[in-house]
Design an enzyme around this catalytic site. Structure first.
Site, mmCIF file in Angstrom:
data_model
loop_
_atom_site.group_PDB
_atom_site.id
_atom_site.type_symbol
_atom_site.label_atom_id
_atom_site.label_comp_id
_atom_site.label_asym_id
_atom_site.label_seq_id
_atom_site.Cartn_x
_atom_site.Cartn_y
_atom_site.Cartn_z
ATOM 1 N N ASP A 40 0.842 -1.198 0.000
ATOM 2 C CA ASP A 40 0.000 0.000 0.000
ATOM 3 C C ASP A 40 0.879 1.250 0.000
ATOM 4 O OD1 ASP A 40 -2.309 -1.499 0.130
ATOM 5 O OD2 ASP A 40 -2.464 -1.373 2.309
ATOM 6 N N TYR A 68 6.240 -8.380 8.810
ATOM 7 C CA TYR A 68 5.933 -6.950 8.911
ATOM 8 C C TYR A 68 6.186 -6.454 10.325
ATOM 9 C CZ TYR A 68 3.182 -7.729 4.633
ATOM 10 O OH TYR A 68 2.781 -8.062 3.367
ATOM 11 N N ARG A 192 -3.874 -4.777 7.955
ATOM 12 C CA ARG A 192 -4.929 -3.823 8.339
ATOM 13 C C ARG A 192 -6.119 -4.559 8.957
ATOM 14 N NH1 ARG A 192 -6.685 -0.797 3.215
ATOM 15 N NH2 ARG A 192 -5.897 -2.639 2.152
#
Length: 328
Positions: A40, A68, A192
């Site tokens: 993103d 991540y 997310r």
């Protein structure tokens, strides 16, 4: 590099993966550039690019596990499940304080989102719904609920939660909880959505405020070319930095069958090779490599990716020779 190359890039915030690909074409001197999984615009970190014939390897890189680092904010929900979207709900300060006071609830919520889970992707995603991107439907005012899909969270390690005051949707301060985390997961996982689902499970809502991809399979952002170095200053082409040959990548990812020069030529010409089981056991995916390259050039050459079955090779994809007229 006749066989092309794999390039690791440390993407900065505000750029799409497509933007990075477009800029890299000039630095790499070829129009044929692709990537092995998007990031993103808000996200930073490792983007894996392939240039020239090496783009054929990207299919095998897309499915690698990812790692991540992220910051989850509990107490506010947004339309995008990250800080770039409008706030849709604010939890009462008292409820946020209750969650912060009983951090075992946070630990339990994280544990429930670890391992094999079913996850609904964020509604603001590139997934197509009846031929139209989900994010386009959301922007048009439609309510989008995407089907859950199986993913695996190998690790969801959180730091010490901290409570703080931030501006709410009306500019007035609201209490939130920020949690730094490291997530190791299968491809296709939406970080997310993890933030959203943790917030929902705790009854306060949640979203991401920061996201950085630090690894794709065995490849680390520590070995990546800095974004600014790749894109240049606008007047001169950037410098791609370290380039990984297809043979380098294949040796890292797959079992290897080393070939002699005659075998490499035969395989490149589409012929099947007879392989004694003592030399290499049957395997669904093997990198066939010519050590030293064509004519002993010094660099290993990836001749192809193959299957070994019944003592014979079956070609999945071949790679071009370093000599003129080599198989493409």
């Amino acid at each position: 590099m006749p066989q092309g190359a794999i390039l690791l890039v440390d993407k900065v915030e505000g750029w799409t993966s497509h933007d990075v690909v477009a800029k890299s074409r000039r630095a790499l001197g070829t129009k044929k550039v692709g990537h092995a999984g998007t990031l993103d615009p808000m996200a930073t970190g490792l983007l894996v690019l392939g240039a020239g014939p090496a783009t054929r390897l990207l299919t095998y890189l897309v499915g690698l596990d990812k790692t991540y680092t992220t910051t989850i904010r509990l107490g506010l929900s947004t339309v995008t499940d990250d800080r770039e979207g409008d706030i849709t709900a604010t939890a009462p300060a008292g409820l946020v304080a209750e969650v912060f006071a009983d951090q075992d609830r946070i630990t339990a919520g994280v544990a429930n989102l670890t391992g094999p889970i079913e996850q609904a992707p964020s509604s603001v995603s590139a997934i197509r719904v009846d031929g139209k991107r989900a994010y386009d439907r959301v922007r048009a005012g439609e309510e989008v609920v995407l089907k859950k899909r199986p993913v695996t969270i190998h690790g969801f390690d959180i730091g010490e939660p901290r409570i703080l005051s931030v501006p709410g949707p009306d500019g007035e301060p609201v209490e939130v909880i920020d949690i730094d985390a490291v997530v190791r997961c299968t491809t296709g996982t939406y970080i997310r959505a993890l933030a959203r689902d943790l917030g929902e499970a705790l009854g306060v809502g949640g979203h991401l405020t920061a996201l950085r991809r630090t690894a794709v399979g065995p490849f680390s952002v520590d070995a990546a070319t800095p974004h600014a170095r790749l894109v240049g200053d606008g007047t001169e082409a950037g410098d791609p930095g370290r380039l990984f040959s297809p043979a380098d990548i294949a040796r890292t990812l797959f079992p290897v069958l080393e070939l002699g020069a005659d075998e490499a030529k035969d395989l490149a010409d589409g012929k099947r090779l007879n392989i004694d089981p003592d030399r290499h056991a049957p395997a669904p995916l093997v990198a066939a490599i010519l050590p030293g390259g064509d004519g002993g050039s010094g660099s290993d050459r990836l001749v192809g990716l193959i299957v070994i079955k019944g003592g014979r090779t079956h070609i999945l994809t071949n790679f071009p020779s370093q000599q003129p007229g080599g198989a493409a």
